[in-house]
Design a protein around this motif. Structure first.
Motif, PDB file in Angstrom:
ATOM      1  N   ILE A 130       0.861  -1.183   0.000  1.00  0.00           N
ATOM      2  CA  ILE A 130       0.000   0.000   0.000  1.00  0.00           C
ATOM      3  C   ILE A 130       0.899   1.235   0.000  1.00  0.00           C
ATOM      4  CG2 ILE A 130      -1.649   1.343   1.363  1.00  0.00           C
ATOM      5  CD1 ILE A 130      -3.045  -1.067   0.442  1.00  0.00           C
ATOM      6  N   ALA A 131       0.831   2.030  -1.056  1.00  0.00           N
ATOM      7  CA  ALA A 131       1.599   3.276  -1.117  1.00  0.00           C
ATOM      8  C   ALA A 131       0.735   4.395  -0.532  1.00  0.00           C
ATOM      9  CB  ALA A 131       1.989   3.588  -2.560  1.00  0.00           C
ATOM     10  N   ALA A 132       0.956   4.715   0.738  1.00  0.00           N
ATOM     11  CA  ALA A 132       0.099   5.663   1.449  1.00  0.00           C
ATOM     12  C   ALA A 132       0.425   7.117   1.101  1.00  0.00           C
ATOM     13  CB  ALA A 132       0.216   5.451   2.956  1.00  0.00           C
ATOM     14  N   SER A 133       1.672   7.380   0.769  1.00  0.00           N
ATOM     15  CA  SER A 133       2.120   8.709   0.340  1.00  0.00           C
ATOM     16  C   SER A 133       3.428   8.489  -0.409  1.00  0.00           C
ATOM     17  CB  SER A 133       2.324   9.642   1.548  1.00  0.00           C
ATOM     18  OG  SER A 133       3.478   9.274   2.275  1.00  0.00           O
ATOM     19  N   PRO A 134       3.981   9.506  -1.053  1.00  0.00           N
ATOM     20  CA  PRO A 134       5.241   9.286  -1.775  1.00  0.00           C
ATOM     21  C   PRO A 134       6.342   8.691  -0.915  1.00  0.00           C
ATOM     22  CG  PRO A 134       4.290  11.384  -2.436  1.00  0.00           C
ATOM     23  CD  PRO A 134       3.439  10.861  -1.293  1.00  0.00           C
ATOM     24  N   HIS A 135       6.339   8.978   0.399  1.00  0.00           N
ATOM     25  CA  HIS A 135       7.424   8.504   1.266  1.00  0.00           C
ATOM     26  C   HIS A 135       6.932   7.552   2.358  1.00  0.00           C
ATOM     27  CE1 HIS A 135       5.802  12.174   3.188  1.00  0.00           C
ATOM     28  NE2 HIS A 135       6.038  11.517   4.311  1.00  0.00           N
ATOM     29  N   MET A 136       5.749   6.929   2.167  1.00  0.00           N
ATOM     30  CA  MET A 136       5.253   6.021   3.204  1.00  0.00           C
ATOM     31  C   MET A 136       4.498   4.849   2.581  1.00  0.00           C
ATOM     32  SD  MET A 136       2.886   6.791   6.541  1.00  0.00           S
ATOM     33  CE  MET A 136       3.153   5.829   8.053  1.00  0.00           C
ATOM     34  N   PHE A 137       4.769   3.634   3.088  1.00  0.00           N
ATOM     35  CA  PHE A 137       4.064   2.450   2.612  1.00  0.00           C
ATOM     36  C   PHE A 137       3.670   1.570   3.796  1.00  0.00           C
ATOM     37  CE2 PHE A 137       8.521   1.218   2.781  1.00  0.00           C
ATOM     38  CZ  PHE A 137       8.491  -0.070   3.313  1.00  0.00           C
ATOM     39  N   SER A 138       2.727   0.665   3.530  1.00  0.00           N
ATOM     40  CA  SER A 138       2.202  -0.210   4.585  1.00  0.00           C
ATOM     41  C   SER A 138       1.738  -1.511   3.953  1.00  0.00           C
ATOM     42  CB  SER A 138       1.035   0.497   5.282  1.00  0.00           C
ATOM     43  OG  SER A 138       0.217  -0.409   5.987  1.00  0.00           O
ATOM     44  N   PHE A 139       1.540  -2.536   4.796  1.00  0.00           N
ATOM     45  CA  PHE A 139       0.973  -3.803   4.327  1.00  0.00           C
ATOM     46  C   PHE A 139      -0.415  -4.055   4.921  1.00  0.00           C
ATOM     47  CE2 PHE A 139       5.685  -4.891   4.405  1.00  0.00           C
ATOM     48  CZ  PHE A 139       5.870  -4.512   3.082  1.00  0.00           C
ATOM     49  N   ASN A 140      -0.923  -3.105   5.717  1.00  0.00           N
ATOM     50  CA  ASN A 140      -2.245  -3.252   6.355  1.00  0.00           C
ATOM     51  C   ASN A 140      -2.357  -4.555   7.146  1.00  0.00           C
ATOM     52  OD1 ASN A 140      -3.011  -0.820   5.311  1.00  0.00           O
ATOM     53  ND2 ASN A 140      -4.696  -1.584   4.075  1.00  0.00           N
ATOM     54  N   LEU A 141      -1.275  -4.908   7.843  1.00  0.00           N
ATOM     55  CA  LEU A 141      -1.256  -6.146   8.638  1.00  0.00           C
ATOM     56  C   LEU A 141      -1.272  -5.798  10.123  1.00  0.00           C
ATOM     57  CD1 LEU A 141       1.459  -8.277   6.793  1.00  0.00           C
ATOM     58  CD2 LEU A 141      -1.011  -8.639   6.754  1.00  0.00           C
ATOM     59  N   LEU A 142      -2.302  -6.238  10.811  1.00  0.00           N
ATOM     60  CA  LEU A 142      -2.403  -6.008  12.252  1.00  0.00           C
ATOM     61  C   LEU A 142      -2.090  -7.306  12.984  1.00  0.00           C
ATOM     62  CD1 LEU A 142      -3.242  -3.615  14.109  1.00  0.00           C
ATOM     63  CD2 LEU A 142      -5.528  -4.618  14.178  1.00  0.00           C
ATOM     64  N   GLY A 143      -1.396  -7.205  14.101  1.00  0.00           N
ATOM     65  CA  GLY A 143      -1.120  -8.382  14.916  1.00  0.00           C
ATOM     66  C   GLY A 143      -0.053  -9.273  14.327  1.00  0.00           C
ATOM     67  N   CYS A 144       1.140  -8.730  14.137  1.00  0.00           N
ATOM     68  CA  CYS A 144       2.225  -9.497  13.507  1.00  0.00           C
ATOM     69  C   CYS A 144       2.999 -10.359  14.492  1.00  0.00           C
ATOM     70  CB  CYS A 144       3.194  -8.545  12.802  1.00  0.00           C
ATOM     71  SG  CYS A 144       2.531  -7.971  11.238  1.00  0.00           S
ATOM     72  N   VAL A 529      14.404   9.612   2.418  1.00  0.00           N
ATOM     73  CA  VAL A 529      13.944   8.592   3.355  1.00  0.00           C
ATOM     74  C   VAL A 529      12.538   8.150   2.976  1.00  0.00           C
ATOM     75  CG1 VAL A 529      13.548   7.994   5.779  1.00  0.00           C
ATOM     76  CG2 VAL A 529      15.295   9.707   5.189  1.00  0.00           C
ATOM     77  N   VAL A 530      12.315   6.837   2.981  1.00  0.00           N
ATOM     78  CA  VAL A 530      10.980   6.259   2.819  1.00  0.00           C
ATOM     79  C   VAL A 530      10.685   5.449   4.079  1.00  0.00           C
ATOM     80  CG1 VAL A 530       9.629   4.537   1.558  1.00  0.00           C
ATOM     81  CG2 VAL A 530      10.989   6.201   0.300  1.00  0.00           C
ATOM     82  N   LEU A 531       9.472   5.606   4.609  1.00  0.00           N
ATOM     83  CA  LEU A 531       9.064   4.937   5.845  1.00  0.00           C
ATOM     84  C   LEU A 531       7.989   3.902   5.550  1.00  0.00           C
ATOM     85  CD1 LEU A 531       8.845   4.694   8.995  1.00  0.00           C
ATOM     86  CD2 LEU A 531       7.158   6.550   8.880  1.00  0.00           C
ATOM     87  N   GLY A 532       8.139   2.719   6.133  1.00  0.00           N
ATOM     88  CA  GLY A 532       7.111   1.697   6.007  1.00  0.00           C
ATOM     89  C   GLY A 532       6.807   1.047   7.339  1.00  0.00           C
ATOM     90  N   GLY A 533       5.666   0.382   7.395  1.00  0.00           N
ATOM     91  CA  GLY A 533       5.301  -0.330   8.606  1.00  0.00           C
ATOM     92  C   GLY A 533       4.361  -1.475   8.278  1.00  0.00           C
ATOM     93  N   THR A 534       4.248  -2.439   9.174  1.00  0.00           N
ATOM     94  CA  THR A 534       3.302  -3.522   8.947  1.00  0.00           C
ATOM     95  C   THR A 534       1.885  -2.988   8.807  1.00  0.00           C
ATOM     96  OG1 THR A 534       3.416  -3.826  11.352  1.00  0.00           O
ATOM     97  CG2 THR A 534       4.609  -5.406   9.989  1.00  0.00           C
TER      98      THR A 534
END
Length: 576
Positions: A130-144, A529-534
């Motif tokens: 999921i490309a949330a913004s030019p410098h942020m992405f996510s996998f929309n995964l809760l409870g890893c 810098v690009v930031l990502g999270g689960t």
């Protein structure tokens, strides 16, 4: 480094390769989200894509006059669905694109299912996030996590997604990880194994300074996702909830039918793009300017006295309509934010939160929390958060004070599951679980935090806090991030100042951290810098993350107000 542009270019390349003529876009649940985040439906319609379908839908019609662009994740379920599709094709031709690496055995299975030879293309395009913004992405995964270990199957999913990000940005990085986190270490090692195994895919043009992947753990900073936010994007997510750029406003009193769900996208909404990092006070005046501008333009358009005036009005009507929708949307969103701030006494709550996060006046903190716990306008969830922040900051303080706050929560009628969650939060991100000293003075990061606050001078009391990530990145860029705390995977080390940095937070990132990354990109020349999270947390989703990780029996915490080059790599192209 722009993750939105990377995914957009992949989609554009798919459509281009299908050639002219009417097309259908066939997706799965995940890739539907990937595409919707970067393209408006109207944009894709202009590219002769007239139908959007889910591969798991049982009610699709035969439309042999359409070409099919299929973009799906390479999962076992999708391979089976594709085989069924190819045995009884509903469309004339198929151009199949996987969002990640697909095995040769799966490609062979698909080839065997293609009895009617309708497939023209099979390729891997690495837009598996999921490309949330030019410098942020996510996998929309809760409870890893379960305890301090990865939940089953989540490690492989995150590793695949993270390597897809690297491939889409064309980066073969050195890797560092948070040494206090077993989860960060395992992910770092797995990513390195994938890079070694698929070395041909990562054979990009070498740069003078290699890119860097830094893997962190949410447990190291539980304060940031617990705080109220005051910049537009973060505040909307905290109070209303953002899910794939969509905001559920159906619970807003008196909401009109066409505004029950709205989209906030920096790609397609100029006002939002210009104001997403503005604080709440500035947003109010900017909304007024937007309304004034709209009123001037609509008034001038009413002066229709000739055929040419009529023509000008018709030509400009779509712009008026779009501007009208933008005004209505943002006035509604900001109005609801303002209502919630007042109804929940959030100014006073947030001031106390900031003091708990940034200052160390224990007696004053205790007094303010007790006062707010007795205020009926303060919600049950906000009362819990104040005590949670106190528990994190003063974990080693007198047990009597914590007992007094528990008693105050009990008198206030705070649900038992919230009161039990304090213990779980300390288990998840207390002093024993953290690698950093969030509130003390024992390590360079703590010193950096004090230094940052000293630079600010007169501060906005609601924005005193800086996330731990900001100081980690500052030390990293200056070459002062300790290798003992953030070791490299392998023997190679970065000797120069890093230029391209991909940060990934196991357990989820926040929009406050995205704002910090935005400011670094804007203020530090030569560093990207690009930031990502689960996932991307607000406070309620973070508490749910903690609940799952600590294997809580209290049940899920209820949410608050409802709410680069796109060309495929030559050695990855696969055809029949």
């Amino acid at each position: 480094m722009n993750v939105i542009q990377a995914v957009k270019q992949y989609i554009a390349k798919m459509i281009e390769e299908a050639g002219q003529g009417m097309k259908v876009l066939l997706m799965d649940r995940d890739t539907t989200s990937y595409i919707s985040m970067v393209y408006a439906q109207s944009e894709i319609l202009q590219k002769e894509v007239y139908l959007f379908e889910r591969i798991d839908s049982a009610n699709r019609e035969n439309m042999k006059h359409l070409k099919c662009i299929c973009f799906v994740r390479p999962t076992k379920e999708n391979i089976e669905l594709l085989c069924q599709e190819l045995k009884m094709p509903k469309y004339s031709l198929y151009f199949i694109y996987f969002s990640n690496v697909v095995s040769k055995s799966d490609v062979k299975v698909l080839a065997e299912a293609d009895d009617q030879e309708v497939v023209r293309e099979v390729q891997e395009f690495y837009g598996d996030y999921i490309a949330a913004s030019p410098h942020m992405f996510s996998f929309n995964l809760l409870g890893c996590s379960q305890g301090i270990n990865w939940s089953p199957n989540k490690l492989n999913r995150v590793c695949a997604g993270l390597t897809a990000v690297l491939l889409s940005l064309k980066k073969c990085p050195m890797i560092r990880y948070q040494n206090s986190s077993e989860m960060a270490k395992r992910l770092a090692e797995n990513v390195r194994q994938v890079i070694s195994k698929d070395a041909g895919l990562f054979d990009f043009r070498r740069t003078d300074v290699p890119p860097l992947l830094l893997i962190l753990d949410r447990r190291d900073d539980c304060v940031t996702p617990l705080l109220n936010q005051w910049t537009y994007q973060a505040m909307v997510h905290e109070l209303l909830g953002i899910k794939n750029n969509r905001i559920d406003l159906s619970g807003v009193p008196g909401i009109s039918r066409d505004l029950q769900e709205v989209v906030l996208s920096s790609e397609h909404d100029e006002f939002y793009a210009n104001n997403m990092y503005m604080n709440f006070g500035e947003i109010g005046s900017n909304i007024k300017e937007l309304m004034d501008d709209f009123q001037k333009k609509t008034q001038s358009s009413k002066k229709i006295e000739s055929i040419s005036d009529m023509k000008a009005f018709v030509e400009n009507y779509p712009q008026f309509k779009k501007m009208s929708g933008t005004v209505a949307k943002h006035v509604t969103v900001v109005g609801e934010l303002s209502r919630l701030v007042s109804a929940k006494n959030l100014l006073e709550v947030s001031e106390c939160e900031q003091e708990l996060a940034c200052q160390s006046d224990h007696s004053e903190a205790l007094r303010k929390i007790k006062s707010l716990l007795g205020n009926e306008r303060v919600s049950e969830f906000d009362a819990f958060r104040l005590v949670a922040l106190y528990a994190l900051h003063y974990e080693r303080h007198s047990n009597n004070d914590m007992a007094a706050l528990n008693e105050a929560m009990l008198r206030r009628g705070v649900n038992e599951k919230y009161r039990r969650m304090i213990r779980q939060l300390l288990e998840y991100g207390g002093t024993k679980a953290r690698g950093s000293d969030l509130f003390g003075q024992k390590n360079p990061i703590s010193q950096a935090r004090k230094f940052f606050k000293g630079l600010k001078g007169v501060e906005n009391i609601y924005t005193q806090h800086t996330p731990l990530l900001q100081e980690i990145l500052d030390l990293l860029i200056k070459g002062k991030l300790k290798e003992s705390s953030y070791p490299y995977v392998g023997t190679s080390q970065l000797r120069d100042r890093p230029q391209d940095i991909i940060v990934f937070i196991v357990g989820g990132a926040t929009y406050e951290e995205a704002f910090a990354v935005y400011n670094i990109n804007k203020s530090v020349p030569g560093v990207r810098v690009v930031l990502g999270g689960t996932t991307i947390h607000n406070s309620s989703s973070f508490i749910e993350e903690v609940s799952i990780a600590t294997q809580s029996s209290i049940g899920a915490i209820p949410r608050k107000h409802p709410n680069s080059d796109s060309r495929s790599h030559s050695n990855a192209n696969r055809r029949w």
